[in-house]
Every structure is written in C-alpha cells, then in structure tokens.
Design a protein around this motif. Structure first.
Motif, PDB file in Angstrom:
ATOM      1  N   PHE A   1      21.217   0.250 -32.136  1.00 53.04           N
ATOM      2  CA  PHE A   1      21.432  -0.211 -33.207  1.00 53.04           C
ATOM      3  C   PHE A   1      22.792  -0.080 -34.592  1.00 53.04           C
ATOM      4  O   PHE A   1      23.308  -0.847 -35.047  1.00 53.04           O
ATOM      5  CB  PHE A   1      20.499  -1.642 -33.243  1.00 53.04           C
ATOM      6  N   VAL A   2      22.170   0.326 -35.177  1.00 56.79           N
ATOM      7  CA  VAL A   2      22.611   0.836 -36.704  1.00 56.79           C
ATOM      8  C   VAL A   2      23.802   1.457 -36.337  1.00 56.79           C
ATOM      9  O   VAL A   2      24.961   0.967 -37.073  1.00 56.79           O
ATOM     10  CB  VAL A   2      21.769   1.747 -37.436  1.00 56.79           C
ATOM     11  N   LYS A   3      24.193   2.502 -35.166  1.00 54.74           N
ATOM     12  CA  LYS A   3      25.109   3.174 -35.324  1.00 54.74           C
ATOM     13  C   LYS A   3      26.385   2.329 -34.706  1.00 54.74           C
ATOM     14  O   LYS A   3      27.524   2.202 -34.790  1.00 54.74           O
ATOM     15  CB  LYS A   3      25.213   4.563 -34.268  1.00 54.74           C
ATOM     16  N   ASP A   4      25.782   1.063 -33.668  1.00 54.62           N
ATOM     17  CA  ASP A   4      27.295   0.006 -33.361  1.00 54.62           C
ATOM     18  C   ASP A   4      27.137  -0.735 -34.674  1.00 54.62           C
ATOM     19  O   ASP A   4      28.571  -1.136 -34.593  1.00 54.62           O
ATOM     20  CB  ASP A   4      26.230  -0.704 -32.148  1.00 54.62           C
ATOM     21  N   SER A   5      26.848  -0.791 -35.310  1.00 50.44           N
ATOM     22  CA  SER A   5      26.535  -2.107 -36.233  1.00 50.44           C
ATOM     23  C   SER A   5      27.811  -1.509 -37.219  1.00 50.44           C
ATOM     24  O   SER A   5      28.820  -1.724 -37.533  1.00 50.44           O
ATOM     25  CB  SER A   5      25.664  -1.782 -36.795  1.00 50.44           C
ATOM     26  N   LEU A   6      27.708   0.200 -37.540  1.00 53.44           N
ATOM     27  CA  LEU A   6      28.473   0.517 -38.603  1.00 53.44           C
ATOM     28  C   LEU A   6      29.315   0.642 -37.670  1.00 53.44           C
ATOM     29  O   LEU A   6      30.867   0.476 -37.942  1.00 53.44           O
ATOM     30  CB  LEU A   6      27.583   2.121 -38.950  1.00 53.44           C
ATOM     31  N   GLN A   7      29.839   0.677 -36.272  1.00 56.17           N
ATOM     32  CA  GLN A   7      31.048   1.322 -35.294  1.00 56.17           C
ATOM     33  C   GLN A   7      31.866  -0.708 -35.496  1.00 56.17           C
ATOM     34  O   GLN A   7      33.304  -0.068 -35.709  1.00 56.17           O
ATOM     35  CB  GLN A   7      31.183   1.194 -34.471  1.00 56.17           C
ATOM     36  N   ILE A   8      31.226  -1.516 -35.495  1.00 54.09           N
ATOM     37  CA  ILE A   8      31.791  -2.827 -35.922  1.00 54.09           C
ATOM     38  C   ILE A   8      32.675  -2.922 -37.078  1.00 54.09           C
ATOM     39  O   ILE A   8      33.778  -3.393 -37.085  1.00 54.09           O
ATOM     40  CB  ILE A   8      30.955  -3.964 -34.697  1.00 54.09           C
ATOM     41  N   LEU A   9      31.445  -2.747 -38.033  1.00 49.25           N
ATOM     42  CA  LEU A   9      31.806  -2.019 -39.406  1.00 49.25           C
ATOM     43  C   LEU A   9      33.485  -1.474 -39.418  1.00 49.25           C
ATOM     44  O   LEU A   9      34.568  -1.895 -39.846  1.00 49.25           O
ATOM     45  CB  LEU A   9      30.955  -2.088 -40.244  1.00 49.25           C
ATOM     46  N   MET A  10      33.237  -0.702 -39.196  1.00 49.14           N
ATOM     47  CA  MET A  10      34.322   0.592 -39.031  1.00 49.14           C
ATOM     48  C   MET A  10      36.100  -0.770 -38.144  1.00 49.14           C
ATOM     49  O   MET A  10      37.344  -0.091 -38.608  1.00 49.14           O
ATOM     50  CB  MET A  10      34.410   2.042 -38.348  1.00 49.14           C
ATOM     51  N   VAL A  11      35.225  -0.971 -36.849  1.00 50.38           N
ATOM     52  CA  VAL A  11      36.201  -1.418 -36.163  1.00 50.38           C
ATOM     53  C   VAL A  11      37.023  -2.646 -37.212  1.00 50.38           C
ATOM     54  O   VAL A  11      38.694  -2.731 -37.130  1.00 50.38           O
ATOM     55  CB  VAL A  11      36.524  -2.180 -35.132  1.00 50.38           C
ATOM     56  N   LYS A  12      36.403  -3.764 -37.823  1.00 52.55           N
ATOM     57  CA  LYS A  12      37.193  -4.537 -38.591  1.00 52.55           C
ATOM     58  C   LYS A  12      37.635  -4.235 -39.957  1.00 52.55           C
ATOM     59  O   LYS A  12      37.838  -4.639 -40.237  1.00 52.55           O
ATOM     60  CB  LYS A  12      35.655  -4.820 -39.472  1.00 52.55           C
ATOM     61  N   LEU A  13      37.107  -3.011 -40.389  1.00 52.27           N
ATOM     62  CA  LEU A  13      38.062  -2.099 -41.517  1.00 52.27           C
ATOM     63  C   LEU A  13      39.257  -1.201 -40.747  1.00 52.27           C
ATOM     64  O   LEU A  13      40.017  -2.347 -41.885  1.00 52.27           O
ATOM     65  CB  LEU A  13      37.484  -1.451 -42.017  1.00 52.27           C
ATOM     66  N   ILE A  14      38.963  -1.063 -40.030  1.00 50.55           N
ATOM     67  CA  ILE A  14      40.078  -0.669 -39.222  1.00 50.55           C
ATOM     68  C   ILE A  14      41.497  -2.222 -39.265  1.00 50.55           C
ATOM     69  O   ILE A  14      42.589  -2.324 -39.711  1.00 50.55           O
ATOM     70  CB  ILE A  14      40.458   0.245 -38.225  1.00 50.55           C
TER      71      ILE A  14
END
Length: 174
Positions: free
Chosen positions: A8-21
């Motif tokens: 879940f933490v890994k998915d949340s970080l990936q979602i945040l990274m996608v948002k940043l991109i």
C-alpha cells in the motif's frame, strides 16, 4: 509472505510520483500557475501529502516554492484590496465628519442670523461675560430692555440660561 502495508505504501508513493510528473508537465506547458489558482486547496493538500510521505523533499521542492510564491502573490493582492477598502472607508469617515461639522456651523449661524442686530450685540456681550447692568451701560439702554433682549435671545436660540448660551455658541458641553 509479503506485508500488505508495504504494498500500500509503495502504491501510494507511486501515485504521488505520477501526480508530481503530471504537475511537472503542467509547469513545462506554463499551465500550472492557472491550475493552482483554480484549485489551490487541492495543491495545498497534495503538498501536505508529499511532505508526510517518504519521498525525497527535493522531488517536490519546485511545487513547494511555486505554491509559496503564488500564495504570497495572492496574499499581497488581498492586502492591497484591504488597504484600498480601508482608505476608502477612512475617506468616507473624514468626508462625513467634515460635512457634519459644516452643517452644525451652518445651523448655528442660521440661528444667530435670526437675531436682530441689537440682540446679536447683547449676545456677544453676554459671551464676553458681561452682566446685565454692564450691558445696559455699554449700550446706553435700560436694564429692562437688556432683560427683554436676553429673553428674546434665549427663546430664539432655544436656551434657558447664560451657561447654555455659552455652550451652544462655543460648541462645548459639560
């Protein structure tokens, strides 16, 4: 067995990274400022999420600076508007004060202009602190004539005694 929290933490970080991109792309196209202005709450919440995450702060520092800059511009604009409103209200208060003072003076002048020439003279002498006898001697009139003028003055100016006459004439009160 994998810990579901790590996923879940890994998915949340990936979602945040996608948002940043996505945000970086908006910034490159010079659309980010407009989007932030229209969705400020979203970006502030996103920044809070980024700060609470395990992401490296340098990866979202540009967004932090941009939000600080744009928020500061917004605050400065609001400050300028507040200053204009305050100056406008101050102008209105000063204008109304001047108007009120002028109206009082005019009203007082119009009351005095109701008096005859001799009554104005008697009034002036009363305001100088002279007694009825002194007024009679100075104007070469009888004491009863002075009293008649004073009665007329009090009636026309709507006062009951010398003290009220003085207060009304000078605009002071006790």
């Amino acid at each position: 067995m994998t810990n579901p929290r790590k996923g879940f933490v890994k998915d949340s970080l990936q979602i945040l990274m996608v948002k940043l991109i996505g945000i970086q792309q908006l910034d490159k196209q010079q659309l980010l400022d407009t989007d932030i202005a229209q969705n400020e709450t979203y970006y502030l919440n996103l920044l809070s999420e980024l700060q609470a995450s395990d992401l490296d702060p340098s990866s979202y520092a540009f967004l932090e600076r941009k939000l600080a800059y744009l928020t500061n511009i917004g605050l400065e604009r609001e400050l300028q508007q507040s200053k204009l409103i305050i100056f406008g209200l101050l102008f209105i208060v000063v204008t109304l004060s001047v108007f009120t003072i002028r109206m009082r003076r005019k009203r007082q002048e119009s009351l005095v202009s109701v008096l005859s020439k001799q009554e104005r003279t008697v009034r002036r002498l009363i305001l100088q602190g002279k007694s009825n006898k002194e007024i009679a001697n100075e104007l070469f009139i009888s004491l009863s004539t002075v009293k008649t003028h004073i009665t007329n003055i009090y009636s026309k100016l709507n006062v009951a005694n010398r003290q009220e006459l003085l207060q009304k004439s000078t605009g002071t009160s006790t």
